[in-house]
Design a protein around this motif. Structure first.
Motif, PDB file in Angstrom:
ATOM      1  N   THR A 160      23.655  33.873  11.726  1.00 27.73           N
ATOM      2  CA  THR A 160      23.767  32.705  10.848  1.00 27.73           C
ATOM      3  C   THR A 160      23.238  31.480  11.589  1.00 27.73           C
ATOM      4  N   LEU A 161      22.142  30.957  11.084  1.00 25.05           N
ATOM      5  CA  LEU A 161      21.484  29.799  11.679  1.00 25.05           C
ATOM      6  C   LEU A 161      21.868  28.550  10.890  1.00 25.05           C
ATOM      7  N   THR A 162      22.286  27.498  11.592  1.00 32.04           N
ATOM      8  CA  THR A 162      22.601  26.215  10.961  1.00 32.04           C
ATOM      9  C   THR A 162      21.678  25.157  11.539  1.00 32.04           C
ATOM     10  N   ALA A 163      20.857  24.549  10.673  1.00 33.88           N
ATOM     11  CA  ALA A 163      19.906  23.511  11.100  1.00 33.88           C
ATOM     12  C   ALA A 163      20.273  22.197  10.419  1.00 33.88           C
ATOM     13  N   HIS A 164      20.181  21.106  11.168  1.00 34.39           N
ATOM     14  CA  HIS A 164      20.484  19.783  10.616  1.00 34.39           C
ATOM     15  C   HIS A 164      19.232  18.962  10.369  1.00 34.39           C
TER      16      HIS A 164
END
Length: 219
Positions: free
Chosen positions: A112-116
């Protein structure tokens, strides 16, 4: 000389007196042309308190700017309190986990990748250790399939899934899942040597990379 003679001579002297009119006019003219003396007026001095206040404000601004990306500081003028805001979220975060739908014969590893920030380049590599019976059964991702080039290949020690974002495509900010699916020998499988690597380039051309494993998960 009696009093009558004195008065007569004084009257004769007065009658014969002729005033110098030209000299008198010249003196008046000089008086009009001569400017009055200047008065020196000193500029008012600013109270010391205002100068000290200006220095304090400048120092506060410099202090806030020096904090950079660590934290934002707000000065409350009335109370004098200083409130520190939390630092912004990291631009990239990734977590590896075994999908809860996994069973004694089959498993799915999720990255699970979280990018801002928007991502203009993205590569996700998932490496499944080749324990007994491991064989690929598929893969998927929450982003559109046409945005990625996907490959699956076997190495001596790992089954490797790779997702590469196609040129010209963008991944928006948010959480995105990349999953590799596989069969394995019956029973609980040790995922301690499964790993992943995520490499990105964001919209500001900053390259970042994160790595992790599935050491605390079993499927």
């Amino acid at each position: 000389m009696d009093e009558a003679q004195v008065r007569r001579r004084l009257r004769e002297a007065a009658d014969s007196h002729q005033p110098d009119r030209a000299r008198m006019l010249a003196r008046v003219e000089r008086g009009l042309l001569t400017p009055p003396p200047r008065r020196t007026v000193s500029a008012p001095r600013r109270p010391r308190a205002l100068w000290v206040s200006a220095v304090a404000v400048a120092a506060a601004v410099a202090g806030v700017l020096s904090l950079g990306g660590l934290a934002a500081t707000t000065l409350h003028r009335d109370s004098g309190q200083v409130a520190t805001m939390p630092a912004p979220h990291p631009p990239l975060r990734a977590v590896g986990s075994i999908d809860p739908g996994s069973n004694r014969w089959w498993a799915q590893n999720n990255v699970t990748l979280t990018a801002h920030t928007p991502l203009t380049e993205l590569t996700v590599e998932l490496r499944i250790a080749r324990t007994a019976g491991v064989a690929s059964t598929g893969h998927w991702r929450t982003r559109p399939a046409e945005d990625f080039t996907v490959s699956v290949h076997e190495e001596a020690t790992h089954l490797v899934y790779t997702w590469v974002l196609k040129p010209g495509r963008t991944v928006p900010p948010g959480s995105h899942v990349f999953a590799g699916q596989y069969n394995h020998a019956e029973g609980a499988r040790d995922s301690g040597t499964d790993t992943y690597t995520v490499t990105v380039v964001d919209a500001f051309r900053e390259q970042r990379s994160v790595r992790g494993d599935f050491r605390h998960s079993q499927g």
